[in-house]
Design a protein around this motif. Sequence first.
Motif, PDB file in Angstrom:
ATOM      1  N   VAL A 103     -27.880  46.037  13.683  1.00 42.21           N
ATOM      2  CA  VAL A 103     -27.768  47.368  14.288  1.00 42.21           C
ATOM      3  C   VAL A 103     -28.410  48.427  13.398  1.00 42.21           C
ATOM      4  O   VAL A 103     -28.582  48.235  12.198  1.00 42.21           O
ATOM      5  N   ARG A 104     -28.729  49.572  14.030  1.00 42.77           N
ATOM      6  CA  ARG A 104     -29.106  50.735  13.241  1.00 42.77           C
ATOM      7  C   ARG A 104     -27.840  51.525  12.937  1.00 42.77           C
ATOM      8  O   ARG A 104     -26.942  51.612  13.783  1.00 42.77           O
ATOM      9  N   GLY A 105     -27.773  52.091  11.730  1.00 39.56           N
ATOM     10  CA  GLY A 105     -26.539  52.744  11.272  1.00 39.56           C
ATOM     11  C   GLY A 105     -26.327  54.110  11.883  1.00 39.56           C
ATOM     12  O   GLY A 105     -26.371  55.123  11.188  1.00 39.56           O
ATOM     13  N   VAL A 106     -26.074  54.130  13.212  1.00 42.43           N
ATOM     14  CA  VAL A 106     -25.815  55.395  13.905  1.00 42.43           C
ATOM     15  C   VAL A 106     -24.542  55.260  14.747  1.00 42.43           C
ATOM     16  O   VAL A 106     -24.173  54.157  15.169  1.00 42.43           O
ATOM     17  N   GLY A 107     -23.871  56.393  14.997  1.00 42.84           N
ATOM     18  CA  GLY A 107     -22.727  56.434  15.908  1.00 42.84           C
ATOM     19  C   GLY A 107     -21.721  55.332  15.639  1.00 42.84           C
ATOM     20  O   GLY A 107     -21.386  55.017  14.497  1.00 42.84           O
ATOM     21  N   SER A 152     -18.569  50.390  13.000  1.00 41.68           N
ATOM     22  CA  SER A 152     -17.944  49.099  13.320  1.00 41.68           C
ATOM     23  C   SER A 152     -18.581  47.888  12.636  1.00 41.68           C
ATOM     24  O   SER A 152     -17.979  46.821  12.624  1.00 41.68           O
ATOM     25  N   VAL A 153     -19.790  48.024  12.073  1.00 43.71           N
ATOM     26  CA  VAL A 153     -20.476  46.856  11.493  1.00 43.71           C
ATOM     27  C   VAL A 153     -20.662  47.055   9.985  1.00 43.71           C
ATOM     28  O   VAL A 153     -21.156  48.101   9.542  1.00 43.71           O
ATOM     29  N   ASN A 154     -20.272  46.047   9.193  1.00 41.42           N
ATOM     30  CA  ASN A 154     -20.492  46.079   7.735  1.00 41.42           C
ATOM     31  C   ASN A 154     -21.717  45.256   7.381  1.00 41.42           C
ATOM     32  O   ASN A 154     -21.803  44.080   7.733  1.00 41.42           O
ATOM     33  N   VAL A 180     -17.053  41.604   2.978  1.00 40.56           N
ATOM     34  CA  VAL A 180     -16.442  41.968   4.269  1.00 40.56           C
ATOM     35  C   VAL A 180     -17.513  42.134   5.347  1.00 40.56           C
ATOM     36  O   VAL A 180     -17.302  42.765   6.372  1.00 40.56           O
ATOM     37  N   ALA A 181     -18.674  41.521   5.114  1.00 40.93           N
ATOM     38  CA  ALA A 181     -19.803  41.706   6.039  1.00 40.93           C
ATOM     39  C   ALA A 181     -19.484  41.155   7.419  1.00 40.93           C
ATOM     40  O   ALA A 181     -18.823  40.125   7.561  1.00 40.93           O
ATOM     41  N   PHE A 232     -23.520  31.784   5.828  1.00 40.33           N
ATOM     42  CA  PHE A 232     -23.734  32.354   7.165  1.00 40.33           C
ATOM     43  C   PHE A 232     -22.499  32.106   8.040  1.00 40.33           C
ATOM     44  O   PHE A 232     -22.006  33.007   8.716  1.00 40.33           O
ATOM     45  N   ARG A 233     -21.963  30.893   7.966  1.00 42.47           N
ATOM     46  CA  ARG A 233     -20.799  30.570   8.793  1.00 42.47           C
ATOM     47  C   ARG A 233     -19.562  31.339   8.328  1.00 42.47           C
ATOM     48  O   ARG A 233     -18.719  31.727   9.137  1.00 42.47           O
ATOM     49  N   ARG A 234     -19.462  31.555   7.013  1.00 40.41           N
ATOM     50  CA  ARG A 234     -18.328  32.351   6.501  1.00 40.41           C
ATOM     51  C   ARG A 234     -18.366  33.772   7.104  1.00 40.41           C
ATOM     52  O   ARG A 234     -17.339  34.314   7.540  1.00 40.41           O
ATOM     53  N   VAL A 235     -19.572  34.360   7.139  1.00 41.61           N
ATOM     54  CA  VAL A 235     -19.701  35.720   7.689  1.00 41.61           C
ATOM     55  C   VAL A 235     -19.397  35.703   9.191  1.00 41.61           C
ATOM     56  O   VAL A 235     -18.732  36.601   9.715  1.00 41.61           O
TER      57      VAL A 235
END
Length: 484
Positions: free
Chosen positions: A404-408, A413-415, A423-424, A455-458
Amino acid sequence: MATENLSILFVASEVEGLIKSGGLADVAKALPEALLELKYDVRITLPAYQKISGIENAPVILETKLSHWPHTEYRVRELSVAGVPVYAIDCPQYFDRPEMYAENNQAYDDNGERFAFFSTACLDMLPKLNFKPEIVHANDWHTGLVPFLLKHRYAHDAFYAEMKSVLSVHNSVFKGVFSYDELQCISEFHGRYAPDAAVSLTHISMLKAGVLNADKINAVSPTYAEELKTELGSHGMAAEFQARADDLVGILNGCDYSSWNPETDTLIPANYSADLDSMVKGKAECKRSLQERAGLDIKDVAVYGMVCRLTNQKGVHYLLPILSRFLKYNLQLVIVGTGEPALAHKLREMEALHPDNFKFIEAYDNGLAHLVEAGSDFFLMPSEFEPCGLNQIYSMAYGTLPIVRGVGGLKDSVNDYDEHPDVATGFVFMEPEPMDLLLTLQRSLLLYAQQPEEFRRVQLHAMQQNFCWNKAATEYVSLYRQAI
């Protein structure tokens, strides 16, 4: 007035489960449903569009005409969605049409009058139905005249005097700008003077009328509430939002997990849970099914999905310039969506150049949207702006990492994996530049290809996030109480 057991009228132009074109409809179903679960008296009203399934058989509970000029005749039909009573305002001259807002990408030329009438009727019906809500919750420009009418027409009417209004801003790019001539069904505009709604000597904005007259205003994420106070983020209404800054809050939308849950989703070939073994097996089966459906080779490569309206808002113009470079890697991409013909044309050209690993499906297809969420490894949302966004939340629920782009609401909601690895829940880029998107796509591909266990952990961590509506509904109740 008792406020222990709040009564709320939720006014919206579309409601998921009845009729939908975008995220507003999701909120208009899920928030009232969550308020009902909290034991509040909540009811929804929307126009009785001919497309609503079963509308012609819904019982008529009121046959009347507007008490104020122009005394338009209308009926109220009763439906329900998720246990919440719904009042559909039936006025054939306005709503007996094939679509909600537009046909063939051409907006109906009387949309101003249609939604001005709707805003009037949903207040007019209340004493006749003997329902006296403490809060009238309006949404976006279509219902912006509701707070305006409460303040101007009904301020000294004993039935309405204590009603408070809340306006939710889901997308301020759409302002509902119409000329006084188009809004003659509202007698308050006959004098062609409405400083708290006007955008010029000849035109008013329904959104501005709502923002300047609502008792409280909310944006659908905390970051979006901040962005609305800037010229860029508000698309030219910063002064109005700044003027109401003390009454403006951001509440992040919840997610309707009853529809978007990989454990119970009936639209995907395999259900799975946030357990390593279950997730790996379930997603593998969904991936095969997605590859088959899209006409791609069935193989174990990173699959990127995107489901969106084809508009610049959704960042398609950041993706197009770098798509060929990205598709040189060993991966697959599936984009599903409808919208601007020029963008669809460019995506079809790109598909012709990369037929082996890119498929563009020009469709609005809910079942396919669920399959893309479940069968992809990554989900693309490179939005130019995104008041809240829901697909990033759906993606996390399905163990599909959002890019995502870091807007709104995307920022809220996304790390990002590189910024907060522990905590990604996905990948975030900031600059509205194609190259910044490409670098982020490359970062995601490296994680997938070189560190499969990480990758699976995230993925699992993303699946454990909870954006339930209950939390958001509690914040709304607190906003309602402040308004009262």
